[in-house]
Each structure stands twice: as C-alpha cells, then as structure tokens.
Enzyme design. Sequence first.
Site, short mmCIF file in Angstrom:
data_model
loop_
_atom_site.label_atom_id
_atom_site.label_comp_id
_atom_site.label_asym_id
_atom_site.label_seq_id
_atom_site.Cartn_x
_atom_site.Cartn_y
_atom_site.Cartn_z
CE LYS A 185 -4.96 10.47 -7.69
NZ LYS A 185 -4.66 9.43 -8.73
CD GLU A 260 -3.20 -0.17 4.15
OE1 GLU A 260 -2.13 -0.79 3.92
OE2 GLU A 260 -4.21 -0.30 3.45
CB CYS A 294 -1.83 -3.95 1.75
SG CYS A 294 -3.40 -3.77 2.62
CD GLU A 392 3.29 -4.45 -1.08
OE1 GLU A 392 2.23 -4.72 -0.46
OE2 GLU A 392 3.67 -3.29 -1.29
#
Length: 499
Positions: A185, A260, A294, A392
């Site tokens: 996906k 992750e 990230c 973040e």
Amino acid sequence: MSTSLTEGRPDDLPDRIRHWIGGELLDSADGRTFPVCDPVSNAPYTRAAAGGPADVDRAVAAARAAFPAWSAVGNRERARILYRIADAVEAREERLAALETFDSGLPVTQARGQARRAAENFRYFGDVIVALGEEAFRAGDQQINYVVRTPVGVAGLITPWNTPFMLESWKLAPALASGCTVVLKPAEWTPLSASLWPEILDEAGVPSGVVNIVHGIGEEAGQALVDHPQVPLISFTGSTDTGRHIVRSSATHLKTTSMELGGKSPVVLFADADLDAALDSVVFGVFSLNGERCTAGSRVLVERPVYEEFTRRLAERAERVKVGLPADPATEVGALVHAEHYARVREYVEIGRREARLVAGGERPAHLPEGNYLQPTVFADVPRDARIFQEEIFGPVVAVAPFDDEAEAVELANATEYGLAAYVWTSDLKRGHRVAHAVESGMVWINSHNVRDLRTPFGGVKSSGLGREGGAHSIDFYTESKIVHVMLGEPHTPRFGAS
C-alpha cells in the site's frame, strides 16, 4: 522522458493510477478514485484508484494463490530475479527521478540517488539470501538440533510519502528474497513512482500475484490490509501515531509487526570536534530530502565554548542553501510534499518564533511565490520543553541548544520520547563511544552523517519504533524459524507408568 525545468512536469504522466493485482492493472471494485497533486502547483495532475476492503481482499487472494510456487523457488533463482529487478530499476533512473521529483518535490539530484539506492537494495538482498545459512546445535553425541527458515506468507507493506520508491524497495526486496508474497500500500500523497513497479517486475520475470499493489487512503486501504486475517505480517514506515494505531489493530490477529516511526534525532557536538566537517554534516543531515527524513539531525546540541560560533555559521549556511524548483539540478531544497504538510511545518515555525530565537529562514523564499516552499530555518537557544525541541517537524527546520558538559549533553539528547538516530562529533573517541552507548537510540554515528551500511540493523527505540530490519534482521522478520530436534543416540526417557 522530457521534463520542463520551468514546471518540472514530465511529458507522459498517466491519466489514472490503478491497482496492480494478480498481474493486472485494475480500477477499484467500487470505481472510486482520489486526486493526486504535485507540490509545486498544488493542483491535481491525475487520479488514483481508491482501494478499500474489496480490493485488499482481491490482492490478498492473489498473493495467497502465488505463495506456494514462489516460496518453493530456490534461493539462488530468487536472487537472480532480484538482480534483474535491480537492472530494470537502474535502466529507468532518469524516468524514476523525474516522476519522483514531480510527485514529491524532492530535488532531482537527490531523486537520482534514491533510484540507485533502490537498485542496490535488490542486489544486496539477493546476495543475502544466497549467502545466509541456517543454524545447527549439537548436544554432545546424543542430539543435534537445526533451524529451518520458512517464509511467513503474505506480507503487508505500508510505505511513506518521503522517498517513496526507495522505501518501497527497502521492504519489497527482503520480503521477496525471503519467499513471501506481498500486498503493498503506497502512500496516497506520492503514488506516482509506484506505477513503475508493474513493468519493472514483469520485465524481471516476477510471477503474477507475487507482488500486488493497492492504492488508497491509509484509513481505508491501509486499515483493510492491517485488519485482514490472512496477512500475518505488517511492515510500516510512517508517523508514530499511525504506528501505535497499527500495533493496536494488529493485536487482534497477533500479527508480526515492524514499525519504523518518527524521530527527533540529536546531534551532539563537542568543542574539540572538527567544526567544518560537523557543519557540513548538520546542514546536509537536516536540509537534504527537504528535511523530510526520519533520521534528520533536527536537534543540534553544541558545547558552550563553540556554541555562538557554530550557531552563527549554521545560520549563514542555511541562508545560502538554494531553494528552488525540484527539477532544477541546482536546487538543494525543493517543495514540501503536500499543502497539508506544508501548513503543518509553517505552524511549527510560528510556534518556534514564540519559543526560541529565529536566526535563519522561517519564510517563503521571495522568488517562489507559489508552491510548498520554505527557506531552511534555524532556531537558537531552544529550551528543552519547547515543542520545536520535543516534536517531530519533518521539514527543513532545526533547533539548536547549548550544553556545558558530557552529562548534560546525554541528558538533553535523551530528553524526548523519540530514539531513532543520533550523531556525535568529537576528537576524543573514548568520549564518542561513551556518549554513543549512553544515548537512547537505535543507531548512532560518530563523526559522520547518515551513512547507511545495508548489513546493519535499522530501527529505533522508545516512540521511534518496534523491531529491526536490515541485513539478516530483515530475513528474520519475513521468515519463521522452526527448530527440529533429532536424537542421535538411544533415548533415555523416564518411564512414567511402567511399574
């Protein structure tokens, strides 16, 4: 494929992006689509099939049907197929880079690097699966125990919108090497480059149904994949909040998961470090890939004797970073991926203005009045409880703060919920190792930017994820280990009930 530098629009864009299920390009079962926009104009350029439970059901059925034959293919032959996939990816480097740049806003020079990295992922895991042995344990002369690896089955792969094609390859390669079949996906904001996979996989000789692609919104297509009872494994890269939701949903069927997730990675810079090298690393680490990575070193902690000098130099470099059209080879920071994400990053900039001292950027570049552009932004004197220190941002924004000694540096480095990556700069390698061991993160680089060795484990601690992928760790994730115990001598079993 030709591309206009003024617009960056490739000539041969598809009029619709369809699912790929059982070797066929298909519309959604209910015919629904959703618009896909480019980040320079924020205007729709195509529509993508909006997958739902019925489409995921079809994809899982195709993957299950293909699994017996694919899992029975020998490791060497699977490796040959992976090598052919790598060749097919490399042959499309320019096309892939143009599509990725147009769809994601990634500077084209960096998009080319992602294409090469995607090819290397397939070559590497082809090597791994051929070289990887299985374990055996001998218990004296009486017993030998050996481990058999078997592929888990249908792997559900959910990938993010930053560097989408490369991160799809990072999951596809070990899953296929291990003998799993796949339902992928892709991220709904950047589905364009995934439309290359059908021709690449067909050209490489991957049998129909081994890889299936279902496009759609995460809450619909992604949720259906997570909830499907015949998908025993989910590998996800994305936000921490979404990862938490996937883990909760996966618990119903006790699925194996690899998460992750987000990061707020510290760069710990001591006064004895090579400041020139550290500056290059910090600027590249937080502003490359538009800051949408990230592992970005988005918190820079600097020892006080060099704090003012380093902060000044960082601000000067940030002001000189070239922000421009993604398709321009001179561009170093392009357009952020989507208007919604751009608004979120701009909101953090406004929060930062209230929390800290803005020393660079914070505005749209004057020469780019339209599109999702932001000048690389540096905040100094950022307190530890500031939102821009704790949360973040996932954009070209960096928070800088001073520290006075090693203990404070470690304490500040660990003072967030995240723990994905960390960077340590010092000429004292003993101290470098001490700090690396004390920082709460899954990965640490000493006197280096983010240079990845594909053999090593990749993943984080705390809110940055669960599990590890990379090298043999990826093969462990996509396979089950079965231990077989064989008695070599005479068994000596207690004889219950014999008297």
